[in-house]
Design a protein around this motif. Structure first.
Motif, short mmCIF file in Angstrom:
data_model
loop_
_atom_site.label_atom_id
_atom_site.label_comp_id
_atom_site.label_asym_id
_atom_site.label_seq_id
_atom_site.Cartn_x
_atom_site.Cartn_y
_atom_site.Cartn_z
N MET A 179 14.04 -3.76 9.37
CA MET A 179 13.61 -4.37 10.62
C MET A 179 13.43 -3.29 11.70
O MET A 179 14.23 -2.36 11.80
N GLY A 180 12.38 -3.43 12.49
CA GLY A 180 12.26 -2.66 13.71
C GLY A 180 12.72 -3.53 14.87
O GLY A 180 12.95 -4.72 14.72
N VAL A 181 12.88 -2.90 16.02
CA VAL A 181 13.34 -3.66 17.19
C VAL A 181 12.26 -3.62 18.26
O VAL A 181 11.70 -2.56 18.54
N TYR A 182 11.95 -4.77 18.84
CA TYR A 182 11.06 -4.78 19.99
C TYR A 182 11.71 -5.56 21.12
O TYR A 182 12.62 -6.38 20.90
N THR A 183 11.30 -5.27 22.32
CA THR A 183 11.93 -5.86 23.50
C THR A 183 10.89 -6.57 24.35
O THR A 183 9.78 -6.06 24.54
N LEU A 184 11.26 -7.74 24.86
CA LEU A 184 10.36 -8.54 25.69
C LEU A 184 11.07 -8.93 26.97
O LEU A 184 12.24 -9.36 26.95
N LEU A 185 10.37 -8.81 28.07
CA LEU A 185 10.90 -9.27 29.35
C LEU A 185 10.34 -10.66 29.65
O LEU A 185 9.14 -10.90 29.58
N LEU A 186 11.25 -11.58 29.98
CA LEU A 186 10.85 -12.94 30.33
C LEU A 186 11.36 -13.24 31.74
O LEU A 186 12.55 -13.05 32.03
N THR A 187 10.47 -13.72 32.59
CA THR A 187 10.86 -14.02 33.96
C THR A 187 11.56 -15.38 34.01
O THR A 187 11.51 -16.17 33.07
N SER A 188 12.18 -15.65 35.17
CA SER A 188 12.80 -16.96 35.34
C SER A 188 11.75 -18.07 35.30
O SER A 188 12.02 -19.17 34.81
N GLU A 189 10.52 -17.76 35.75
CA GLU A 189 9.43 -18.75 35.67
C GLU A 189 9.06 -19.00 34.21
O GLU A 189 8.81 -20.14 33.81
N ASP A 190 9.00 -17.93 33.40
CA ASP A 190 8.69 -18.10 31.97
C ASP A 190 9.68 -19.05 31.31
O ASP A 190 9.33 -19.82 30.41
N LEU A 191 10.96 -18.96 31.72
CA LEU A 191 12.04 -19.68 31.03
C LEU A 191 12.38 -21.02 31.65
O LEU A 191 13.32 -21.69 31.20
N ALA A 192 11.63 -21.46 32.65
CA ALA A 192 11.98 -22.68 33.37
C ALA A 192 11.96 -23.92 32.48
O ALA A 192 12.80 -24.81 32.62
N GLU A 193 11.00 -23.99 31.56
CA GLU A 193 10.88 -25.12 30.63
C GLU A 193 10.75 -24.57 29.22
O GLU A 193 10.18 -23.50 29.01
N LEU A 194 11.22 -25.35 28.23
CA LEU A 194 11.28 -24.83 26.86
C LEU A 194 9.90 -24.57 26.25
O LEU A 194 9.65 -23.50 25.68
N LYS A 195 8.99 -25.54 26.37
CA LYS A 195 7.69 -25.36 25.72
C LYS A 195 6.90 -24.19 26.31
O LYS A 195 6.43 -23.32 25.54
N PRO A 196 6.77 -24.08 27.63
CA PRO A 196 6.08 -22.90 28.17
C PRO A 196 6.81 -21.59 27.84
O PRO A 196 6.16 -20.55 27.65
N ALA A 197 8.15 -21.65 27.75
CA ALA A 197 8.91 -20.44 27.40
C ALA A 197 8.54 -19.97 26.00
O ALA A 197 8.35 -18.77 25.75
N THR A 198 8.40 -20.91 25.07
CA THR A 198 8.02 -20.56 23.70
C THR A 198 6.64 -19.91 23.68
O THR A 198 6.41 -18.90 23.01
N ARG A 199 5.71 -20.51 24.44
CA ARG A 199 4.34 -19.97 24.48
C ARG A 199 4.33 -18.58 25.13
O ARG A 199 3.62 -17.67 24.67
N ALA A 200 5.10 -18.41 26.21
CA ALA A 200 5.14 -17.11 26.88
C ALA A 200 5.72 -16.05 25.97
O ALA A 200 5.22 -14.91 25.90
N LEU A 201 6.79 -16.42 25.24
CA LEU A 201 7.42 -15.46 24.34
C LEU A 201 6.45 -15.07 23.22
O LEU A 201 6.33 -13.89 22.86
N TYR A 202 5.75 -16.06 22.68
CA TYR A 202 4.78 -15.77 21.61
C TYR A 202 3.67 -14.86 22.12
O TYR A 202 3.29 -13.89 21.46
N ARG A 203 3.18 -15.16 23.33
CA ARG A 203 2.08 -14.38 23.90
C ARG A 203 2.53 -12.93 24.14
O ARG A 203 1.81 -11.98 23.81
N LYS A 204 3.73 -12.76 24.67
CA LYS A 204 4.21 -11.40 24.96
C LYS A 204 4.54 -10.65 23.67
O LYS A 204 4.36 -9.43 23.58
N SER A 205 5.02 -11.38 22.66
CA SER A 205 5.29 -10.75 21.37
C SER A 205 4.00 -10.24 20.74
O SER A 205 3.93 -9.11 20.23
#
Length: 437
Positions: free
Chosen positions: A291-317
């Motif tokens: 495994m390699g390691v990668y890091t993602l920054l998520l804002t409080s706005e990204d994490l406010a709701e579960l479904k948008p948070a999943t989409r934001a995380l996928y997009r940033k990944s």
């Protein structure tokens, strides 16, 4: 291939192996013990102790690295000293306890000082735990400096069918590619360095409390039954879709940890820096990182709701991968392979003001695919129980065996109060859609 009795040359640590060695060094310098993890395989029937001892004997001779210490040589590169090893069986201990006592036993083993990869001796231990006349559990205790979950899954298959071949082999890359010139490595590492230069402005926090010594490792394992797992997967399908499995569970973990940090700092917009594992392409050697390691920054706005948070995380990944930052991170690790172990953590400490990340998380998918029987016993469940260091002080890990999801909460004493643990569980239950005891 050397014959039995021959010694093997030292095996060099590579890339994220070096980063894990750095975390091991951090834990020892700050009195946090050793970087250990447990793998748990629950079975029906009675254990075949003779067959398990045979497997421990065969694998202990087949892989001398299971008894090697890690140390830096004259060129300062960390290597497993296979040339010093006298092959021997892997230690096996039998316990007779109730099932309720299983996880307290695992917690004690994680807080022990064995295995010790800085000394010659076993880096893997078998514990056969007989929990009733008709149930038993195999617990493997291993050093994260040598193994990862993918490697342990593969080793489990060898434990199940060890054969009799004791021919010593390294289990790693016997002829690693020579190091590239530093100027070439720097060019490759520069995109990741530039990414990290953006971190100081984010005021990333973790459960780590500055000035408070982290204590013993604590774990809580929740093995959801198949019906409950079906409920969780149905909510996932309705919320994010079946294809976003890792982003979905990573978002749940990030939101749970953020809820606690936000309660500590009610006047801040709390971002989360996720440290996520990414499986390397192609067949990898057994004892070098999968495994390699990668890091993602998520804002409080990204994490406010579960479904948008999943989409934001996928997009940033996807963006992280598109910019080839994983290869850039590897180049950064290669640049530092001759540095003292504490230097591996320096970029994170410098750019994150003393933090490593906000939390550790993994969803390793299907546990030990292909492992249905273990020496005559049917396997009923399996999962991993990693310990964590401080910072970040907390980790949330998921895996699944035959339609049964398991979740491990792992934290360090002094990083999480009982009230904060309840808050974190409450948030997890809210997002998973099922109770978390």
């Amino acid at each position: 291939m050397p014959s039995s009795g021959q010694t093997l040359p030292p095996l060099a640590a590579t890339c994220s192996d070096g980063f894990l060695f750095g975390l091991e060094s951090l834990m020892r310098r700050s009195g946090q013990g050793h970087h250990l993890a447990a793998t748990v395989v629950e079975c029906e029937g009675e254990p075949d102790l003779a067959a398990l001892r045979h497997a421990a004997d065969v694998l202990g001779h087949r892989y001398p690295v299971l008894h090697a210490r890690i140390a830096r040589g004259g060129d300062f590169i960390a290597r497993w000293r296979l040339d010093e090893v006298t092959p021997a069986p892997i230690p096996l201990e039998v316990h007779g306890i109730s099932k309720d006592a299983l996880h307290p036993l695992i917690e004690r083993l994680l807080n022990a000082r064995e295995p010790d990869v800085w000394k010659a001796g076993a880096n893997l231990r078998f514990h056969v735990v007989i929990t009733s006349p008709s149930t038993w559990t195999l617990v493997l205790i291993w050093s994260h400096s040598l193994h990862d979950a993918v490697g342990i899954d593969r080793l489990l298959l060898e434990i199940a069918t060890p054969g009799d071949d004791r021919t010593p082999r390294s289990g790693g890359v016997d002829s690693p590619a020579p190091a590239e010139p530093m100027s070439t490595l720097y060019k490759k590492a520069l995109p990741m360095i530039e990414e990290m230069r953006t971190f100081p402005a984010w005021r990333v926090r973790s459960f780590h409390r500055k000035g408070v010594d982290a204590g013993e490792s604590q774990v809580a394992v929740h093995a959801f039954d198949r019906d409950t797992t079906t409920v969780i997967r149905a909510k996932m399908a309705a919320t994010a879709g079946e294809l976003l499995l890792l982003p979905y569970f990573a978002s749940i973990a990030a939101r749970a940890v953020q809820s606690v940090i936000a309660a500590r700092h009610p006047d801040e917009q709390v971002p989360v820096l996720l440290s996520l594992p990414a499986q390397r392409a192609g067949e990898r050697p057994l004892f070098q990182n999968h495994m390699g390691v990668y890091t993602l920054l998520l804002t409080s706005e990204d994490l406010a709701e579960l479904k948008p948070a999943t989409r934001a995380l996928y997009r940033k990944s996807a963006d992280f991968m598109r910019r080839k930052l994983l290869a850039s991170m590897d180049a950064l690790m290669r640049m530092m392979e001759r540095c003292p172990s504490r230097f591996y953590n320096l970029p994170a400490f410098m750019y994150l003001k003393g933090e490593v990340c906000t939390l550790f998380h993994s969803h390793t998918g299907s546990f030990a695919p292909g492992l249905a029987m273990l020496h005559g016993s049917r396997v009923t469940n399996g999962y991993h129980v990693p310990s964590v260091c401080s910072p970040p002080g907390v980790g949330i890990f998921f895996s699944e065996y035959e339609g049964q999801l398991s979740m491990t909460l792992s934290w360090k004493d002094g990083c999480l109060s009982p009230l904060e643990l309840e808050l974190m569980k409450h948030k997890l239950a809210e997002d998973l859609g099922v109770p978390v005891p």
